[in-house]
Design a protein around this motif. Structure first.
Motif, short mmCIF file in Angstrom:
data_model
loop_
_atom_site.label_atom_id
_atom_site.label_comp_id
_atom_site.label_asym_id
_atom_site.label_seq_id
_atom_site.Cartn_x
_atom_site.Cartn_y
_atom_site.Cartn_z
N ILE A 13 0.84 -1.21 0.00
CA ILE A 13 0.00 0.00 0.00
C ILE A 13 0.87 1.25 0.00
N ASP A 34 11.97 2.73 5.31
CA ASP A 34 11.57 1.31 5.21
C ASP A 34 12.78 0.43 5.46
N SER A 84 2.45 -7.53 8.19
CA SER A 84 1.04 -7.41 7.76
C SER A 84 0.34 -8.73 7.45
N TYR A 150 -1.49 -10.93 14.58
CA TYR A 150 -1.43 -9.73 13.72
C TYR A 150 -2.46 -8.70 14.15
N LYS A 154 -2.08 -4.92 15.82
CA LYS A 154 -2.61 -3.69 15.20
C LYS A 154 -3.58 -3.00 16.16
N ASN A 180 -7.11 -4.76 0.98
CA ASN A 180 -6.74 -4.07 -0.25
C ASN A 180 -6.32 -5.09 -1.32
#
Ligand code: NAD
Ligand code: TDX
Length: 334
Positions: A13, A34, A84, A150, A154, A180
């Motif tokens: 993303i 990153d 993710s 996960y 989050k 997504n």
């Protein structure tokens, strides 16, 4: 002109967001921080490598020195960096705690020190599962009930971001978006894995009975939602972002792909289910529509087809990632 610090911009993303932002805001500058995990890929941004508006820094969001140094030059942080993938969080939760919780904490401390707005990109998975065949959807006031390491990590990061707003007055915003899909998605995820498996002559792998429902959001619609929130939202708001108007289960998504790729249903293979697999997600994005006029512009079916075409045309991008992705699945029997 604004200066954005994007974390995790070499991921799926984040890289779409950087392309989107530089096209929509030609006077702005972006610094991309990153660490380049297995999911980070500089080739997703190779076309802007020499663009004077873009800087890449290879570094860790958990490192306060790196983060403080970059934040002092930024007007806004867009925080995508994370571990993710749910299946990897089941195989090894620690990296999820480290990056998603501790990494977010380090960013929050630095944002607080320098008084910089932080936009936190989160997920609808923090709300847990909805009943199959119910009409219920997640809203901004649905209680948190995460199922996987996960989603629990989050959820923790969301709570920290809100706490820094409430306690220290840090300017923040949060989006909880649905699944997504689109270009530059690592071939470990459902849609990208199915397409690349089929191109390779392999089967699509359906977990359990396949009657699991996700809300699918084309990645560009997600980027546009974040843009609108950054430009127009009040500080401190949370918005849900989603794409679907009706439920489509995983088996139906697989059949849509097979149909478009002119392949038979014999290419569907049922595999071991994911432990703690959330049955259904559905997102009510009416707050974002009512407050800021956002709605998704890309239909699921048409943009699923576009995504197939993108993976067919960009094998050089995903091929180096495919073997490692499938070897991880060998460990889970999926
Ligand atoms: P991704 O896994 O494709 O990319 C994550 C990026 O973060 C990678 O480039 C990786 O190298 C980087 N990263 C990881 N740890 C880091 C660290 N310690 N320091 C710096 N960078 C680090 O993820 P994505 O699919 O692009 O997701 C982006 C964000 O959106 C995540 O926060 C995720 O939780 C959230 N989200 C994703 C989806 C989805 O469908 N993909 C849906 C809802 C929310
Ligand atoms: O091969 C597969 N077969 C299969 O049936 C894979 C990879 C997945 N699945 C199922 C599991 C889920 O029901 O498809 C659905 C989607 O799976 P993922 O692509 O792994 O996504 P999900 O677990 O729903 O999480 C995604 O959306 C929310 C992202 O990975 C998260 O980062 C995001 O927060």
């Amino acid at each position: 002109m604004s200066k954005l610090l994007v974390t995790g911009g070499a991921g799926f993303i984040g890289s779409n967001f950087i392309h989107y932002w530089l096209a929509e805001h030609p006077d702005d500058e972006i610094c991309n921080l990153d660490i380049l995990t297995y999911a980070g890929n500089k080739t997703s941004l190779v076309d802007i490598k020499e663009d004077p508006r873009y800087t890449f820094i290879e570094g860790d969001i958990r490192n306060p020195d790196v983060v403080n140094d970059l934040i002092k030059d930024a007007d806004t942080i867009i925080h995508f960096a994370a571990e993710s993938h749910v299946d990897r969080s089941i195989l090894g939760p620690e990296a999820f705690i480290e990056t998603n919780i501790k990494g977010t904490y380090v960013l929050l401390e630095a944002a607080r020190e320098h008084g910089v707005h932080l936009h936190h990109v989160s997920t609808d998975e923090v709300f847990g599962a909805l009943e199959l065949n119910s009409k219920e959807k997640f809203t901004e006031s649905t209680p948190y009930d995460p199922s996987s390491p996960y989603s629990a990590s989050k959820a923790s990061s969301d709570h920290l971001v809100r706490a820094y707003h409430e306690t220290f007055g840090l300017p923040i915003s949060i989006t909880n978006c649905s699944n997504n899909f689109g270009p530059y998605q690592h071939p470990e995820k459902f849609v990208s894995r199915m397409i690349t498996n089929l191109i390779d002559g392999d089967n699509v792998k359906i977990y359990g009975d396949g009657k699991y429902v996700r809300d699918w959001l084309y990645v560009r619609d997600h980027c546009a939602a974040i843009d609108l929130i950054l430009q127009q939202s009040k500080v401190g708001e949370t918005y849900l972002v989603g794409g679907m108007t009706k439920d489509v289960n995983n088996l139906e998504v697989a059949k849509m792909l097979l149909d478009y790729m002119e392949l038979g249903e014999d290419r569907i293979e049922f595999v071991t289910d994911r432990p703690g697999h959330d049955r259904r997600y559905a997102v009510d994005w009416s707050k974002l529509n009512k407050d800021l006029g956002w709605e998704p512009e890309h239909s699921f079916k048409d943009w699923l087809h576009e995504t197939v075409d993108w993976y067919k045309a960009n094998e050089a991008w995903w091929r180096p990632l495919k073997e490692e992705a499938e070897s991880t699945y060998k460990k889970t029997g999926q």
